[in-house]
Design an enzyme around this catalytic site. Sequence first.
Site, short mmCIF file in Angstrom:
data_model
loop_
_atom_site.label_atom_id
_atom_site.label_comp_id
_atom_site.label_asym_id
_atom_site.label_seq_id
_atom_site.Cartn_x
_atom_site.Cartn_y
_atom_site.Cartn_z
N CYS A 1 29.75 8.19 59.90
CA CYS A 1 28.75 8.09 60.98
C CYS A 1 29.05 9.02 62.14
O CYS A 1 28.20 9.20 63.01
CB CYS A 1 28.66 6.65 61.45
SG CYS A 1 27.93 5.61 60.19
N HIS B 1 25.26 6.68 68.34
CA HIS B 1 25.06 6.43 66.91
C HIS B 1 24.42 5.06 66.76
O HIS B 1 24.80 4.11 67.46
CB HIS B 1 26.41 6.50 66.19
CG HIS B 1 26.33 6.00 64.79
ND1 HIS B 1 25.43 6.52 63.88
CD2 HIS B 1 27.00 5.00 64.13
CE1 HIS B 1 25.57 5.88 62.72
NE2 HIS B 1 26.51 4.96 62.85
N ASN C 1 20.60 2.33 60.21
CA ASN C 1 21.72 3.26 60.34
C ASN C 1 21.56 4.36 59.28
O ASN C 1 21.78 4.11 58.09
CB ASN C 1 23.03 2.49 60.16
CG ASN C 1 24.25 3.38 60.30
OD1 ASN C 1 24.14 4.61 60.37
ND2 ASN C 1 25.43 2.76 60.33
N1 ACO Z 1 21.56 -12.32 56.37
C1 ACO Z 1 21.95 -13.56 56.70
N2 ACO Z 1 23.24 -13.89 56.86
C2 ACO Z 1 24.17 -12.93 56.70
C3 ACO Z 1 23.82 -11.62 56.36
C4 ACO Z 1 22.45 -11.32 56.20
N3 ACO Z 1 22.01 -10.09 55.87
N4 ACO Z 1 24.94 -10.87 56.28
C5 ACO Z 1 25.96 -11.70 56.56
N5 ACO Z 1 25.51 -12.95 56.80
C6 ACO Z 1 26.27 -14.14 57.16
C7 ACO Z 1 27.71 -14.03 56.75
O1 ACO Z 1 27.89 -14.41 55.41
C8 ACO Z 1 28.37 -14.97 57.73
O2 ACO Z 1 28.22 -16.30 57.25
P1 ACO Z 1 29.43 -17.36 57.42
O3 ACO Z 1 29.62 -17.48 58.91
O4 ACO Z 1 28.87 -18.57 56.76
O5 ACO Z 1 30.61 -16.74 56.73
C9 ACO Z 1 27.54 -14.85 58.99
O6 ACO Z 1 26.29 -14.27 58.58
C10 ACO Z 1 28.16 -13.95 60.04
O7 ACO Z 1 28.66 -12.76 59.41
P2 ACO Z 1 29.42 -11.63 60.20
O8 ACO Z 1 29.85 -10.58 59.25
O9 ACO Z 1 30.45 -12.26 61.09
O10 ACO Z 1 28.24 -11.10 61.12
P3 ACO Z 1 28.33 -10.08 62.30
O11 ACO Z 1 27.79 -10.71 63.53
O12 ACO Z 1 29.69 -9.41 62.39
O13 ACO Z 1 27.27 -8.97 61.86
C11 ACO Z 1 27.31 -6.75 60.94
C12 ACO Z 1 27.49 -8.23 60.66
C13 ACO Z 1 25.88 -6.54 61.40
C14 ACO Z 1 27.57 -5.96 59.66
C15 ACO Z 1 28.28 -6.31 62.05
O14 ACO Z 1 29.56 -6.78 61.75
C16 ACO Z 1 28.34 -4.81 62.26
O15 ACO Z 1 27.43 -4.20 62.76
N6 ACO Z 1 29.51 -4.19 61.94
C17 ACO Z 1 29.77 -2.77 62.29
C18 ACO Z 1 28.93 -1.81 61.51
C19 ACO Z 1 29.33 -0.41 61.90
O16 ACO Z 1 29.35 -0.03 63.07
N7 ACO Z 1 29.74 0.39 60.94
C20 ACO Z 1 30.27 1.72 61.28
C21 ACO Z 1 29.29 2.74 61.11
S1 ACO Z 1 28.70 2.82 59.45
C22 ACO Z 1 29.40 4.26 58.70
O17 ACO Z 1 30.32 4.84 59.17
C23 ACO Z 1 28.86 4.67 57.35
#
Ligand code: ACO
Length: 330
Positions: free
Chosen positions: A116, A256, A286
């Site tokens: 990214c 980003h 993204n």
């Molecule tokens: N729909 C519904 N529920 C979901 C989904 C979904 N699509 N995905 C996960 N959940 C659930 C999980 O299973 C979890 O359930 P649990 O509490 O029963 O275990 C709950 O939602 C919370 O999950 P988290 O992973 O803690 O959710 P979070 O608030 O962290 O959001 C996300 C997830 C959006 C992926 C976030 O962590 C994020 O944005 N991470 C960083 C992404 C990023 O910046 N990547 C770098 C750039 S990408 C690149 O370089 C290619």
Amino acid sequence: MEVKRAKITAVGHYLPEDRLTNHDLEKMVDTNDEWIRTRTGIKERRILKDSDKATAFMGAEAAKEALEQRGVDPEEIDLIVLGTVTPDYLFPATACLVQKKIGAKNAFAFDLSAACSGFLYALSTGAMYIESGRAKKVLVIGTDKMSSILDFTDRTTCILFGDGAGAVLLEESDDGTGIIDQRLYSEGDEECSLYQPAGGSLNPATKETVENMQHYVRQDGRSVFKKATLGMADVSLEIMERNNLEPEDVAWLVPHQANLRIIDATARRMGLSNEKVMINIDKYGNTTAATIPLCLYDWKDKLNHGDNIVLAAFGGGFTWGAIYLKWGIK
Ligand code: ACO
């Protein structure tokens, strides 16, 4: 000795027409529109459906638009630097395929892999060729067909990404605008919190790697989220402090687009109000290396000559960074 400076003189883009909305995803995996919107800020993303088109096609379309905008002949291009994690092939470089598609026959071309942060790394690299006088016209492209490496049965990743491309033309600045400062960082992630397990030389494609879905993005969202929030906010503040920029001096933050909450945290840390932050994650998700040039494209009519702009990104690797530039298009 007078130091040369590189400036962006044109911006192009490409977005596939097909939209995949959160409601469409509700029918594919156990998720819902509300969860996706509140956790990420995404409402829909674009998907390149044509089976004969991929990352090079999108990059070439974005590049053609930038060249047309500036009235530059493709044969005038000296260099193409292209950021991607979804190259058409492992080799040859997607940049070479773009070169062929646009007819930039006098250019040399290479890819750069920084996930990214790919566009920031590519912009920094392209700028240095202008600054050193080795190149006069450089195309910097960020292009990714993320749908080609998404497991559409994994709700934790397939909702996050989309396809698209952006391109900028870099030329020497003669008016004090252009790229002024940059800070880029890497930290090798041996935990593999964000990666594609197979398809490279460590785990070449086999029947097993395919059956085990190892050719798709895997991410430990929570740990990447923490690092991304800190990394992007820290480096954005650092670039402001290094250049004595107060919040009122910054016209735009171009972040980003991985997660609206990461963007908000960065803007808060910089002391910027929401009106100064480019956000289009709701429309495109993204798009990895394409997010920053797609923002520049969407906002190009609102940018004024001389505006102070901070670009910032965090991505797999880990890689992150920020670039400070003065907008050079009149
Ligand atoms: N729909 C519904 N529920 C979901 C989904 C979904 N699509 N995905 C996960 N959940 C659930 C999980 O299973 C979890 O359930 P649990 O509490 O029963 O275990 C709950 O939602 C919370 O999950 P988290 O992973 O803690 O959710 P979070 O608030 O962290 O959001 C996300 C997830 C959006 C992926 C976030 O962590 C994020 O944005 N991470 C960083 C992404 C990023 O910046 N990547 C770098 C750039 S990408 C690149 O370089 C290619």
